[in-house]
Design a protein around this motif. Structure first.
Motif, PDB file in Angstrom:
ATOM      1  N   ALA A 227       0.842  -1.191   0.000  1.00  0.00           N
ATOM      2  CA  ALA A 227       0.000   0.000   0.000  1.00  0.00           C
ATOM      3  C   ALA A 227       0.884   1.249   0.000  1.00  0.00           C
ATOM      4  O   ALA A 227       0.621   2.219  -0.725  1.00  0.00           O
ATOM      5  N   GLY A 228       1.969   1.218   0.782  1.00  0.00           N
ATOM      6  CA  GLY A 228       2.884   2.340   0.843  1.00  0.00           C
ATOM      7  C   GLY A 228       3.539   2.607  -0.507  1.00  0.00           C
ATOM      8  O   GLY A 228       3.652   3.750  -0.946  1.00  0.00           O
ATOM      9  N   ILE A 229       3.952   1.536  -1.188  1.00  0.00           N
ATOM     10  CA  ILE A 229       4.597   1.671  -2.497  1.00  0.00           C
ATOM     11  C   ILE A 229       3.621   2.290  -3.494  1.00  0.00           C
ATOM     12  O   ILE A 229       3.970   3.198  -4.243  1.00  0.00           O
ATOM     13  N   ARG A 230       2.394   1.816  -3.453  1.00  0.00           N
ATOM     14  CA  ARG A 230       1.388   2.347  -4.384  1.00  0.00           C
ATOM     15  C   ARG A 230       1.172   3.840  -4.128  1.00  0.00           C
ATOM     16  O   ARG A 230       1.073   4.635  -5.049  1.00  0.00           O
ATOM     17  N   GLU A 231       1.133   4.187  -2.834  1.00  0.00           N
ATOM     18  CA  GLU A 231       0.904   5.586  -2.481  1.00  0.00           C
ATOM     19  C   GLU A 231       2.049   6.451  -2.996  1.00  0.00           C
ATOM     20  O   GLU A 231       1.842   7.532  -3.515  1.00  0.00           O
ATOM     21  N   ALA A 232       3.271   5.928  -2.861  1.00  0.00           N
ATOM     22  CA  ALA A 232       4.440   6.682  -3.307  1.00  0.00           C
ATOM     23  C   ALA A 232       4.563   6.673  -4.825  1.00  0.00           C
ATOM     24  O   ALA A 232       5.409   7.368  -5.391  1.00  0.00           O
ATOM     25  N   GLY A 233       3.750   5.869  -5.484  1.00  0.00           N
ATOM     26  CA  GLY A 233       3.739   5.862  -6.953  1.00  0.00           C
ATOM     27  C   GLY A 233       4.924   5.149  -7.570  1.00  0.00           C
ATOM     28  O   GLY A 233       5.187   5.272  -8.763  1.00  0.00           O
ATOM     29  N   ASP A 234       5.684   4.404  -6.762  1.00  0.00           N
ATOM     30  CA  ASP A 234       6.846   3.701  -7.324  1.00  0.00           C
ATOM     31  C   ASP A 234       6.590   2.205  -7.323  1.00  0.00           C
ATOM     32  O   ASP A 234       7.076   1.473  -6.477  1.00  0.00           O
ATOM     33  N   GLU A 235       5.831   1.764  -8.292  1.00  0.00           N
ATOM     34  CA  GLU A 235       5.429   0.368  -8.305  1.00  0.00           C
ATOM     35  C   GLU A 235       6.523  -0.542  -8.859  1.00  0.00           C
ATOM     36  O   GLU A 235       6.405  -1.756  -8.827  1.00  0.00           O
ATOM     37  N   SER A 236       7.603   0.057  -9.373  1.00  0.00           N
ATOM     38  CA  SER A 236       8.669  -0.789  -9.922  1.00  0.00           C
ATOM     39  C   SER A 236       9.431  -1.488  -8.811  1.00  0.00           C
ATOM     40  O   SER A 236       9.948  -2.584  -8.974  1.00  0.00           O
ATOM     41  N   ALA A 237       9.466  -0.854  -7.647  1.00  0.00           N
ATOM     42  CA  ALA A 237      10.246  -1.382  -6.526  1.00  0.00           C
ATOM     43  C   ALA A 237       9.535  -2.525  -5.812  1.00  0.00           C
ATOM     44  O   ALA A 237       9.932  -2.936  -4.741  1.00  0.00           O
TER      45      ALA A 237
END
Ligand SMILES: *Cc1c(COP(=O)(O)O)cnc(C)c1O
Length: 407
Positions: A227-237
């Protein structure tokens, strides 16, 4: 084109390593009417399945349910959800299904380490501990009963090792659950999966699973990171669970009180899974295991009574399957074919290093039965005597002796 005729499978006695002939009660349950996904009857049946399987697994784990799909679906769900990319996984291998666990763990992007023993043996606990200390895995994935070799890996001391070294402990109990001891809580399992088509006496297509609180926390923490990654918009990580279908976090929410829509629970398979557990628990878990032990002992004595040699370390054999060396002078495949065509009895062939060397004969679920054991031995004697001399009645007599002593 001719009109299709009604489906009419031949009568078979399935005495191989699985699938096996299902309990009639299970087949009847599968033909029960369908209800909607959120019908109170359906949600009630799902709740009932959870409760029944807690008893089958001997666990208090809240997260106990079934995955829709064959046993391998349960394996994939567990490994894909518990392994983060780059995690180290340790897989002790003592047969074909250990290799399968390693392969699925690799697809989940684990760094997989295997240790192996020769087919026909189980893995010594000391060897597993030594590997844990050396590899420092986050997950240990181990098969309990491997039908490819018939061995039953002792698990009772492994959970404590996991606890001591901080390793999650997953087990594939597909071949063994219901026919051999399994104590999820007492043995310290974090995750275990199975299938219906072995000792549970159903068709393939539903995979019971149970998860400890520790395993659920791993899955939940991944969901929070995601959820945090999605929020930060960096789904590659991404640390995401790389499957929607097998994302145990989502499946838990579907089975849980919120009933968040995920897949459409496979209704007829749920009925089957429900009835498999109900049959087992109404006979009594310990009684069913004892029935498997008795049928397995009788089959073992029977094949020896026919003068045949059994493969592997018999002291660690599963109750529900025996590997029989194909004697010199007997064409293995032709003999299996004669069992099927002349007697309607299916016995199993073998894989890998055992291919062409052994037949595998199962006594599981509905077919862990005296008449099924005796009929199979009588037929096998007839088939063998076309090729080699066999002690007349030696198989049936030896099996009957085992039943007589136990009576
Ligand atoms: C039979 C067996 C399976 C079978 O998996 P399916 O997907 O149901 O075919 C998996 N693991 C073990 C240990 C088995 O014996």
């Amino acid at each position: 084109m001719t009109r299709p005729t009604p489906l009419d499978p031949p009568a078979r006695l399935l005495m191989g390593p699985g699938p096996i002939s299902a309990y009639p009660r299970v087949l009847r349950a599968m033909s029960a009417p369908l209800v909607g996904q959120y019908d109170p009857f359906m949600t009630g049946a799902m709740g009932e399945v959870q409760e029944l399987y807690r008893e089958v697994w001997a666990t208090r784990n809240e997260q106990t349910f079934v995955i829709d799909g064959t046993s391998r679906a349960g394996i994939a769900a567990a490994l894909v959800s518990l392994i983060r990319p780059g995690d180290r996984g340790l897989v002790p291998v003592f047969g074909r299904f250990g290799h399968l666990l390693a392969e699925i763990a690799e697809r989940a992007l684990a760094e997989v380490h295997t240790i192996e023993v020769e087919w026909g043996q189980v893995v010594p606990v000391s060897m597993i501990e030594e590997a844990i200390v050396r590899v420092r895995p986050t997950l240990l994935a181990l098969v309990q009963g491997d039908t490819s070799t018939t061995m039953n890996q002792p698990l009772d001391e492994i959970g404590a090792l996991g606890e001591k070294h901080g390793v999650l402990f997953y087990c594939d109990a597909t071949a063994s659950l219901g026919g051999n001891d399994f104590e999820a809580d007492r043995w310290g399992l974090d995750a275990a999966t199975a299938g219906l088509q072995k000792c549970l006496g159903g068709p393939s297509g539903s995979s019971p699973i149970t998860l400890s609180d520790r395993a659920v926390e791993v899955i939940r923490s991944r969901a929070r990171v995601e959820a945090g990654i999605r929020e930060a918009g960096d789904e590659s990580a991404a640390d995401f669970i790389r499957s929607n279908y097998f994302d145990l976090g989502m499946i838990i929410d579907y089975w849980g009180p919120r009933r968040l829509n995920h897949h459409t629970e496979a209704t007829s398979m749920l009925y089957a899974a429900r009835e498999c557990a109900a049959v087992l628990l109404s006979e009594g878990r310990a009684n069913v295991i004892a029935r498997h032990r008795l049928a397995g002992d009788a089959m073992l004595a029977g094949v020896r009574g026919l003068g045949l040699t059994v493969f592997g370390d018999v002291a660690h054999k599963m109750n529900n399957v025996v590997a029989v060396e194909i004697p010199d002078g007997v064409p293995g495949d032709a003999a299996r074919q004669a069992m099927l065509e002349d007697f309607g009895i299916e016995i199993g062939t073998s894989f890998g290093p055992l291919h062409g060397r052994v037949w595998r004969i199962g006594t599981m679920g509905y077919n862990a039965r005296k008449d099924a054991v005796l009929t199979t031995l009588a037929a096998l004697e007839q088939v063998l005597r076309r090729h080699i001399p066999v002690p007349a009645g030696g198989g049936v007599d030896a099996a009957l002796d085992v039943y007589r002593v136990s009576a």
